[in-house]
Design a protein around this motif. Structure first.
Motif, mmCIF file in Angstrom:
data_model
loop_
_atom_site.group_PDB
_atom_site.id
_atom_site.type_symbol
_atom_site.label_atom_id
_atom_site.label_comp_id
_atom_site.label_asym_id
_atom_site.label_seq_id
_atom_site.Cartn_x
_atom_site.Cartn_y
_atom_site.Cartn_z
ATOM 1 N N SER A 10 -2.956 -38.781 -56.020
ATOM 2 C CA SER A 10 -1.576 -38.761 -55.532
ATOM 3 C C SER A 10 -1.023 -40.170 -55.380
ATOM 4 O O SER A 10 0.169 -40.404 -55.610
ATOM 5 C CB SER A 10 -1.462 -37.981 -54.220
ATOM 6 N N ALA A 11 -1.881 -41.126 -55.030
ATOM 7 C CA ALA A 11 -1.432 -42.518 -54.923
ATOM 8 C C ALA A 11 -0.966 -43.027 -56.283
ATOM 9 O O ALA A 11 0.049 -43.721 -56.381
ATOM 10 C CB ALA A 11 -2.556 -43.399 -54.377
ATOM 11 N N ASP A 12 -1.695 -42.664 -57.331
ATOM 12 C CA ASP A 12 -1.285 -43.056 -58.679
ATOM 13 C C ASP A 12 0.015 -42.365 -59.087
ATOM 14 O O ASP A 12 0.883 -42.974 -59.710
ATOM 15 C CB ASP A 12 -2.381 -42.736 -59.692
ATOM 16 N N ALA A 13 0.161 -41.113 -58.734
ATOM 17 C CA ALA A 13 1.360 -40.355 -59.095
ATOM 18 C C ALA A 13 2.589 -40.826 -58.333
ATOM 19 O O ALA A 13 3.720 -40.614 -58.779
ATOM 20 C CB ALA A 13 1.136 -38.865 -58.834
ATOM 21 N N ALA A 14 2.394 -41.503 -57.211
ATOM 22 C CA ALA A 14 3.518 -41.943 -56.374
ATOM 23 C C ALA A 14 4.344 -43.039 -57.040
ATOM 24 O O ALA A 14 5.337 -43.483 -56.480
ATOM 25 C CB ALA A 14 3.007 -42.428 -55.014
ATOM 26 N N ARG A 15 3.977 -43.431 -58.217
ATOM 27 C CA ARG A 15 4.762 -44.439 -58.944
ATOM 28 C C ARG A 15 6.094 -43.872 -59.409
ATOM 29 O O ARG A 15 6.863 -44.575 -60.042
ATOM 30 C CB ARG A 15 3.969 -44.967 -60.124
ATOM 31 N N GLN A 56 4.397 -47.080 -48.974
ATOM 32 C CA GLN A 56 3.689 -46.591 -47.787
ATOM 33 C C GLN A 56 2.772 -45.420 -48.149
ATOM 34 O O GLN A 56 1.651 -45.326 -47.667
ATOM 35 C CB GLN A 56 4.676 -46.167 -46.696
ATOM 36 N N PHE A 57 3.293 -44.528 -48.999
ATOM 37 C CA PHE A 57 2.496 -43.376 -49.419
ATOM 38 C C PHE A 57 1.240 -43.831 -50.163
ATOM 39 O O PHE A 57 0.133 -43.414 -49.843
ATOM 40 C CB PHE A 57 3.312 -42.443 -50.310
ATOM 41 N N ALA A 58 1.438 -44.699 -51.161
ATOM 42 C CA ALA A 58 0.309 -45.146 -51.978
ATOM 43 C C ALA A 58 -0.730 -45.884 -51.130
ATOM 44 O O ALA A 58 -1.939 -45.666 -51.285
ATOM 45 C CB ALA A 58 0.797 -46.034 -53.117
ATOM 46 N N LYS A 59 -0.269 -46.737 -50.233
ATOM 47 C CA LYS A 59 -1.188 -47.497 -49.384
ATOM 48 C C LYS A 59 -1.985 -46.564 -48.477
ATOM 49 O O LYS A 59 -3.210 -46.661 -48.386
ATOM 50 C CB LYS A 59 -0.405 -48.502 -48.546
ATOM 51 N N GLU A 60 -1.304 -45.641 -47.816
ATOM 52 C CA GLU A 60 -1.983 -44.706 -46.915
ATOM 53 C C GLU A 60 -2.950 -43.810 -47.690
ATOM 54 O O GLU A 60 -4.075 -43.560 -47.240
ATOM 55 C CB GLU A 60 -0.965 -43.860 -46.151
#
Length: 104
Positions: A10-15, A56-60
């Motif tokens: 999900s962190a990768d998709a948050a781009r 913030q999403f990717a970091k968390e």
């Protein structure tokens, strides 16, 4: 751990692919439906997703994935219930936090 995998994905998709982020978070919630701590952790992550706060999403998500993959486990953690009061009594390195970088 499967939820940690979903968090990295999900962190990768948050781009910029927010529909994919929502699908991945929904899958993670299904995979962790028996674990209250993971459900609360994903709920915190979901707040960033709803606000589309990419950084913030990717970091968390990345920090949570790393923490879930490499953390030490308390002997009584097999109990799947989650209580903030019980967690705050544990040594800091054994605590299950719902959001990284936040105090209990």
């Amino acid at each position: 751990m499967l939820v940690a995998y979903y968090q990295r994905e999900s962190a990768d998709a948050a781009r910029g692919d927010w529909p994919r982020v929502e699908r991945i978070v929904a899958e993670a919630k299904l995979a962790s439906q028996d674990n209250e701590w993971m459900q609360q952790s994903l709920a915190e992550l979901e707040k960033y997703a709803h606000r589309k706060q990419r950084e913030q999403f990717a970091k968390e998500a990345r920090y949570s994935a790393r923490a879930m993959s490499k953390r030490m486990v308390s002997a009584d953690e097999m109990d799947l219930s989650y209580s903030l009061d019980l967690e705050s009594e544990k040594a800091a390195y054994l605590r299950r936090k719902t959001e990284n970088g936040k105090t209990m």
